[in-house]
Design a protein around this motif. Structure first.
Motif: not given
Ligand SMILES: Nc1ncnc2c1ncn2[C@@H]1O[C@H](COP(=O)(O)OP(=O)(O)OP(=O)(O)O)[C@@H](O)[C@H]1O
Ligand SMILES: Nc1ncnc2c1ncn2[C@@H]1O[C@H](COP(=O)(O)OP(=O)(O)OP(=O)(O)O)[C@@H](O)[C@H]1O
Ligand SMILES: [Mg+2]
Ligand SMILES: [Mg+2]
Lengths: 284, 392, 290, 368, 368
Positions: D12-14, D17-19, D36-45, D158-160, D191-193
């Motif tokens: 979670s960020y604050g 909940k992201i994942l 997964g689509p943009s913003g789904c949390g791939k990079s976060t994971l 990460d999406e190289p 990737t999102h491709d």
């Molecule tokens: N430092 C942060 N603080 C708060 N929210 C964040 C932070 N970093 C990412 N997020 C949120 O977490 C969610 C997941 O972000 P993430 O970067 O993992 O997406 P992604 O799947 O990699 O997308 P993309 O394909 O665009 O790279 C997004 O909704 C983003 O807004």
């Protein structure tokens, strides 16, 4: 096509007119510094010198009296350099590393602290004069060049931190993540990766700080002792005569001499100043 | 080995040369002189620096200070006692009593006087006066009459620089001239509310308004020496200014009596501005010895003579022979001795001799505001009284 | 060790933190304290209540100073922005000598007004400067005597201040203009939009952040303006051109009225606070760039 | 022993909940792709795996060791970033050796590894250049090189390829695949491709909104998507999702689809059972063929279709795409390049019944 | 009368010649796509057509009128930019109507056109938003809308889809195609994505280094590339270009290709004639099939091939790509999804002889 030509000339004329406006005070100072005192007393202040003399310049540089010492600005120039160079370097360095933390190593409360530092940029310096004097006394730095350096560093941190922070936030976080994965630590990342990238903003910080510190009078007059007075204080001493005769030509020459380093810096590096200033802080 | 660090604002031109004389003597007597000059704003910058030094705990050994400021500083931080030097050299005998009083803090000597400037001088361009058949005025009516005449002839009657302290200088001479020494003392030394609100004070402001009419349009912000130059160059007839103006005339090669004339401003009395050095508490034998030596030298007849010849003022000591001085200085000295006896030797308020900073400042504010606006005399009197009351 | 590693950033900031805490906020606190005392020549620490503030607000000179701050501040900021913008737009028209002109416009920022003040005083003086010069060309009716008119003198301060700062604003705007995506300008050209509309309707509105930065820099200069007044008019004629900063300085250092100076400093600080806090807020709000 | 094992990871960020409860386990040599689509949390994971972001709860094990609180540099991983994150002021060679230098690897070994990797990636001529002087593809190689010299347990990408143009993307894709096969490396790749996902992965995870939608081999995910989201997300052009009505008819089901301009399209699916009345039918473009001869409506056991109105025809080299409108949705068929199809005309098309998917219109889950 | 006619156009920046002697002529309703690698001058050419860049020599005619010195706004064109170039401070509606407003179109007409375009592009719900609040695809639509309301003689598009993600790119591509068909508009379209070029164009121009390499229909360019550059550039995966040796054998030619691990691959092309000894053979991945039964070496009239060593296998949903090594180059074959091909094994492949291209290894030009 012709109306366009006329428009362009009009535009150019406006620009030139403004250039004259900006140059006017410099012109007055320069012409006055090249006249004899006699000519100033009798002639118009804005007229061109009838007879050029460089005597005032020589006098201002090497023989005008500032108190009982009649060596012109020369010795005080050295004081200013001894003060400005370390102060500029230290405040830039501190600003760089602060900016690096604020931009790339955020922690809870960092923003609040950054705001607190920024607010420090706006504090009028007259306010801090007296408590600062007390602190310098307690630290044993009163009346010394290190004391002046200390003061300038403290009140320079706000701006330098702002510059660097705004510059470093534009550097993608991925770069730091890559370095972390590579095993580099806090200082390693800073010195190996961020610092080498910072040339534009270092230029900005150095120019800004140098101008501020070199031109400072208030701190210089309050916190210097005999022998550590910077050039602005000496200039003021030469120029200000309460109940004695005023030598305007020497005054003007001295003023120009005292301003030469900053003028030089602006003319030479002004381009980078603007470029760097907008590099981070402003996005269209 | 005596050492002294001297904070002063005599930084350039004739002043710098004058103080250099002291430095020379100090060195000849085996002392080490550290110079700490801070010019600007008629000593404001030096006072800023002084405060910083005192707060930092390293006050200079001697500081150019004058008037009630000496006592003020004494109350805040204490000052060094130089009574030993003073008594040994019999200062009390050679100084006019009023001036001696300025040098004492709660009965002990804490400062040494350098010179006496007379403030209430009026300077005239001899040639213009002669051409228009005008004598130096001895009353303000005469002055006004002469000024009207000059104005008709197309000459600016009064050269003046529109800076607050210059406005105040003119104001105090008018107060002295119209009200007399008693009134001056009541109003500007004792700050007696009655006197401040009196009709005489209203007349003073009326006269100020009249004088404003005799000043050319471009006076604002003009340095006093430029005003002097106007008299010198025949652009204006008179200037009301302390005797430092003489230095300008002399520097331009003008002779008193032939090119320019000096006279006390209309009315009676002598307004003095005494420069002096106060001695702060310092640690260490060297420094204390330095203070003693400095005090002795400052009051030494030789320095008093040489310094004052350079600067245009007269010695604070009354026993210095004035043979080498010019006529204006001699006249000044005679007046001082005479007025000292009949009680019309008075401290200049405009130059910080009469009042503490806050009160002097409050009066200056009203004076300059009145002079530079259309304020009526009634309002000015009222504001004056209020401002003084508020500043206590 | 682990702990150390994790806390390096905070440790690095700690000295700055302490310094700012003591040397900015500690000193503000000190000033606040002194403003509640009867301090004269030197600080005293016995609390005496808010009498300094009542005195301050009763003082006609402080009134003038605050009034001047608003007149000066408003005009200075507005005109500097307008001039800066106009110059920037003109310079943006592929002027050949742009480099030289830019330096000329910018150099005043490098000089302290302690240095240029005297020159300005002469230029603005009706008997010596512009008025005399223009009259000398034969326009004998020409009058430019603001410097000596109490109600106009503050405007001469504005002129000198604009001289010093407008070049800097120009530079900011110029950089802003250059950072606008060229494709947007091309799109507008194809859309048939005339040049002046491209600037007024499209480019300038996108530069809002730069306006904000410029505003803050100028506001900060306006509030701190001190050298300017001292060098140009020294507050005169009378005290017609006093500003809070000069008022405070006069009280603290030439009048020996520290309590009063501290009270005025506190009021100044509140004005600054009111301007700076919204800026800080916008500066630090999470940004979505890059 | 799985090389990477994630259990109940939450992030979670604050308050956001992201994942949500992520569980993943991959073996040595696996190529796991997160899509997964943009913003789904791939990079976060990915960042959580790398240790660049602290996790809120759960455990991460790499090579059997619990690394939950361990710093990135001690996790024995290497990472390639979307923007490559090359150190801009360092030469290519320094970029690659910097990590080794920091870890105190001796000079000779550094040079040796550098040479080996440079040869492998064919970047020898670039070693003295700065990143600013490289093209996108070259930068990508350098970033890979930086990861390769580490010889880590686990590679994270990460999406190289997303900053490369289409052509370069394809060829780099092949190279990464080859690298994987040559080194037998374990890789987690974001990737999102979906084409990238399909071609590279041995295992795919489809994510949406921080929740795992499906884990499986590329073939499983492609032919039997777990829900409409996965069906729509994977494959290009996407699977056609056509609203339809179903009627049980004994052991088989009759399917009805609205069709532009004429009566509904009706066919019988003999294998479908227990479908609700309202369904969404999923069919990949390549499973819609040009109908020939007798396979028209009502369909035979294998193929079913009818005449439909063709709206757009897009020839694309090897294939031609024909777009029609069924059940109110545009439906794309992938036909041979030589097809005679013409826009704005009727044309016979048929579905491959063995390849159909059915979804619930309510929750999108798979029904067959 | 051609809608756009360019003759001998040249363009230099200072001493650098960017465009060399460009000649183009397209008819009303044509969809001309300019493709080429980055920096080849596509945008420059488009800007010259728009009048945004002055040309160095030559003429440009739009709708028969010489517009060489005319300003952009008087050329009766509309343009869509890669970055969309929306006016960031204006609402979507204002973005679309601003041009009309400046041109003095009356309010009612403005609103009417706006409504029409918004409906057409399905952006009605967005009209009050600022560009910053839109997603990439939505911005793209607005940019199109701004062009559409002009109703110009000629539309110019500069890589309008390159900032979108793969999925959106495909669907926007279809929409642009539909728009073109519906409006019968004349379009010049720049891209460096050859799939976009193939699917959209009625006419393609391939450029390289400011020189036109080939002009033709998508089919012509795809199946008969004028040179190796075009062959390599168009199609994804690219055409395989295999160094080979040719021997005339009467009216037919014997072709020899080096093969990994075993003897060269040899077959006879009965249609090829007068080839030099060293050639480069071009074959599209989809023209390499799984060889069945008797078609092994030496090849029959139609198919020719042999066993090759497979290096990488990439399943990609509908297809599977197999990569082998022939003539020292990686060669990709596009096989059916159900193929049995395995990496690191031998597998029989065959070329479709009717689809082969031959190029000169010296200048790359086409030989057959
Ligand atoms: N430092 C942060 N603080 C708060 N929210 C964040 C932070 N970093 C990412 N997020 C949120 O977490 C969610 C997941 O972000 P993430 O970067 O993992 O997406 P992604 O799947 O990699 O997308 P993309 O394909 O665009 O790279 C997004 O909704 C983003 O807004
Ligand atoms: N203003 C300019 N001055 C000098 N050279 C330029 C200028 N603008 C473009 N060029 C050069 O002209 C060449 C063609 O540029 P252009 O933008 O037309 O390429 P492009 O084909 O559109 O590439 P891309 O696909 O990257 O957009 C490039 O080599 C570029 O460096
Ligand atoms: Mg991401
Ligand atoms: Mg381009």
């Amino acid at each position: 096509m012709t109306t366009e030509k006329i428009l362009r000339w009009g535009l150019f004329a406006v620009l030139l007119l403004f250039a004259l406006f900006y140059l006017m005070p410099l012109f007055v100072m320069l012409t006055t510094s090249l006249k004899s005192l006699e000519e100033i007393r009798t002639g118009g202040l804005l007229s061109l010198p009838r007879q050029l003399t460089f005597q005032p310049w020589i006098e201002a540089w090497s023989s005008a009296c500032a108190g009982t010492q009649c060596e012109g600005l020369r010795p005080f120039f050295w004081n200013s350099i001894l003060m400005a160079v370390p102060a500029v370097l230290i405040s830039t360095m501190v600003g760089a590393i602060n900016g690096y933390v604020f931009a790339q190593w955020r922690f809870p409360g960092a923003n609040l602290f950054f705001a607190a530092i920024l607010f420090g940029c706006f504090i009028p310096f007259q306010v801090v004069l007296m408590p600062m004097a007390r602190m310098l006394g307690l630290m044993g730095l009163a009346g010394t060049i290190p004391g002046l350096i200390f003061v300038h560093v403290i009140y320079g941190i706000g701006f330098t931190t702002l510059f660097f922070r705004n510059y470093y936030v534009t550097i993608p976080q991925e770069l730091m993540r890559a370095a972390k994965v590579d095993g580099a630590g806090f200082f390693r990342i800073f010195f190996s990766i961020f610092l080498p990238l910072s040339l534009p903003i270092i230029t900005v910080s150095v120019i800004w700080q140098f101008t501020q510190i070199w031109n400072d009078f208030l701190f210089g007059v309050s916190f210097s002792g005999a022998g550590s007075q910077p050039v602005t204080v000496a200039l003021n001493n030469i120029v200000n005569s309460t109940t004695g005769v005023k030598a305007y030509n020497v005054d003007m020459a001295a003023a120009i001499i005292a301003a030469l380093p900053t003028l030089f810096v602006y003319v030479v590096a002004g381009k980078y100043f603007i470029r760097g200033l907008t590099a981070g802080s402003v996005k269209g | 080995e005596p050492t002294a660090e001297v904070l002063h604002w005599w930084t350039s031109g004739s002043e710098a040369k004058s103080i250099a004389v002291l430095q020379e003597e100090f060195k000849e007597n085996g002392g080490t002189w550290t110079d700490m000059p801070v010019a600007g704003g008629g000593g404001d910058a030096a006072m800023t620096a002084l405060r910083a030094r005192v707060l930092a705990g390293n006050a200079p050994s001697a500081v150019q200070l004058k008037g009630p400021a000496i006592q003020e500083w004494y109350e805040e931080t204490g000052l060094a006692d130089i009574s030993a030097v003073a008594e040994e050299n019999g200062w009390a005998d050679v100084l006019p009593a009023q001036i001696a009083d300025h040098m004492k803090c709660e009965g002990q000597w804490c400062a040494a006087p350098v010179n006496v400037h007379r403030v209430n001088w009026i300077w005239g361009n001899k040639q213009i006066l002669d051409e228009n058949g005008i004598e130096m005025p001895s009353t303000w009516e005469e002055f006004n009459a002469a000024a009207d005449k000059l104005q008709e002839a197309g000459i600016t009657p009064l050269a003046h620089g529109g800076q607050a302290w210059q406005d105040a200088t003119v104001f105090e001479t008018v107060v002295l001239g119209l009200g007399g020494p008693e009134f001056y003392k009541a109003a500007l030394v004792d700050l007696d509310q009655e006197a401040l609100k009196s009709d005489t004070m209203k007349e003073v402001f009326d006269e100020m308004r009249v004088l404003r009419g005799y000043v050319d349009d471009n006076f604002s912000g003009r340095d006093w020496n430029l005003a002097t130059a106007m008299v010198m160059n025949g652009e204006a007839a008179f200037q009301i200014m302390g005797d430092w103006a003489k230095g300008e005339f002399l520097a331009a090669g003008k002779q008193p009596g032939t090119d320019f004339v000096c006279a006390p401003t209309p009315g009676e009395g002598f307004l003095y501005n005494v420069d002096s050095f106060a001695f702060f508490n310092v640690d260490g034998d060297d420094k204390q010895q330095g203070q003693a030596l400095l005090a002795e030298l400052i009051m030494g007849p030789n320095f008093q003579k040489v310094f004052n010849m350079n600067k245009g003022s007269i010695p604070a000591r009354t026993d210095v022979p004035l043979d080498d001085f010019d006529d204006c200085a001699k006249a000044s000295n005679e007046d001082m001795q005479a007025d000292s006896e009949d009680g019309s030797l008075l401290p200049s308020f405009a130059h910080g001799m009469a009042l503490r900073g806050a009160q002097a400042g409050a009066i200056t504010d009203v004076v300059t505001a009145h002079f530079n606006s259309e304020m009526s005399s009634e309002d000015a009197v009222q504001q004056l009284a209020d401002a003084v009351a508020a500043s206590m | 060790m682990e702990w150390l590693e994790r806390n390096v950033p905070k440790l690095v900031l700690a000295p700055s933190f302490v310094a700012i805490l003591v040397f900015v906020y500690g000193f503000i606190g000190w000033t606040a304290w002194v403003s509640l005392t009867k301090s004269k020549l030197m600080p005293r620490y016995e609390i005496d209540g808010i009498s300094q503030y009542t005195r301050l607000f009763a003082s006609p000179r402080w009134d003038v100073a605050m009034n001047n701050l608003f007149i000066f501040g408003a005009l200075f900021i507005l005109l500097s922005m307008v001039i800066g913008l106009v110059l920037a737009i003109f310079l943006d028209q592929k002027i050949r000598s742009e480099g030289v002109l830019r330096t000329i416009y910018l150099y005043p920022m490098a000089l302290s007004l302690i240095v240029t003040g005297t020159a300005w005083k002469w230029i603005l003086n009706p008997g010596l400067g512009i008025q005399e010069m223009v009259r000398g060309w034969g326009f004998t009716g020409f009058t430019f005597d603001w410097l000596i008119r109490p109600e106009m003198a503050i405007y001469t301060v504005v002129i000198a201040a604009i001289w010093q700062a407008s070049g800097f604003v120009m530079a900011l705007f110029l950089a802003g203009l250059r950072s606008v995506d060229t494709e947007i300008i091309r799109a507008a050209q194809v859309d048939g939009i005339p040049t002046h509309r491209i600037y007024s309707a499209i480019i300038i509105p996108t530069m809002a952040p730069i306006f904000l930065s410029a505003f803050i820099v100028l506001a900060h200069l306006a509030i701190k303006a001190f050298d300017l007044v001292i060098a140009l008019t020294n507050g005169g004629p009378g005290y017609a051109t006093d500003l809070p900063a000069t008022y405070m300085y006069a009280m603290a250092f030439s009048r020996g009225d520290l309590g009063q100076a501290a009270a005025s400093a506190m009021i100044m600080m509140m004005v600054i606070f009111a301007i700076v806090v919204p800026y800080l807020y916008s500066e630090l709000r999470p940004r979505r760039d890059h | 022993m799985p090389i990477l094992d994630i259990e109940h990871l939450q992030k979670s960020y604050g308050d956001t909940k992201i994942l949500h409860d992520i569980n993943i386990s991959i073996d040595e040599g696996d190529f796991l792709v997160l899509v997964g689509p943009s913003g789904c949390g791939k990079s976060t994971l990915l960042n959580c795996i790398a240790g660049l972001e602290p996790i809120s709860s759960g455990t991460v094990r790499i090579g059997g060791r619990d690394v939950t609180g361990v710093t990135p540099k001690d996790r024995d991983i290497a990472m390639v970033f979307q923007s490559y994150a090359l150190y801009p002021t360092m030469s290519v060679a320094r970029n690659i050796t910097f990590g080794m230098q920091v870890r105190g690897v001796d000079k000779a070994t550094q040079q040796e590894k550098l040479a080996e990797v440079a040869r492998q990636l064919q970047i020898e001529p670039l070693l003295n250049r700065k990143p600013g002087q490289l093209s996108g593809g070259q930068r990508q190689r350098v970033a890979m090189g930086r990861a390769l010299v580490r010889d880590p347990k686990l590679f994270l990408f990460d999406e190289p390829l997303s900053n490369l143009d289409a052509k370069l993307r394809v060829s780099m894709r092949t190279e990464i695949k080859k690298l994987h096969q040559d080194l037998n490396a374990s890789i987690v790749y974001v990737t999102h491709d979906q084409i990238e996902a399909m071609t590279l992965a041995t295992k795919i995870i489809v994510m949406k909104g921080g929740v795992i939608q499906q884990i499986g081999t590329p073939a499983e995910i492609y032919s039997r998507p777990a829900n409409m989201f996965v069906a729509d997300f994977m494959g290009s052009p996407a699977m056609n999702l056509i609203p339809a009505r179903a009627h049980s008819e004994g052991s088989s089901t009759r399917i009805e689809i609205e069709r532009d301009g004429t009566s509904p399209l009706i066919f019988i699916d003999p294998t479908a059972r227990d479908l609700p009345a309202e369904i969404v039918l999923g069919v990949r473009p390549e499973d819609i063929h040009e109908a020939t001869g007798a396979t028209h409506l009502p369909g035979s056991a294998e193929n079913a279709g009818g005449e439909v109105f063709i709206e757009v025809v897009e020839p694309a080299g090897a294939d031609t795409f024909a777009v029609t409108n069924l059940g109110g949705k545009p439906v794309t068929a992938r036909l041979r390049a030589e097809t005679a199809v013409q826009p704005k005309e009727m044309f016979p098309l048929a579905f491959d019944l063995s390849k159909l998917s059915y979804f619930s219109p309510e929750d999108g889950s798979r029904l067959n």
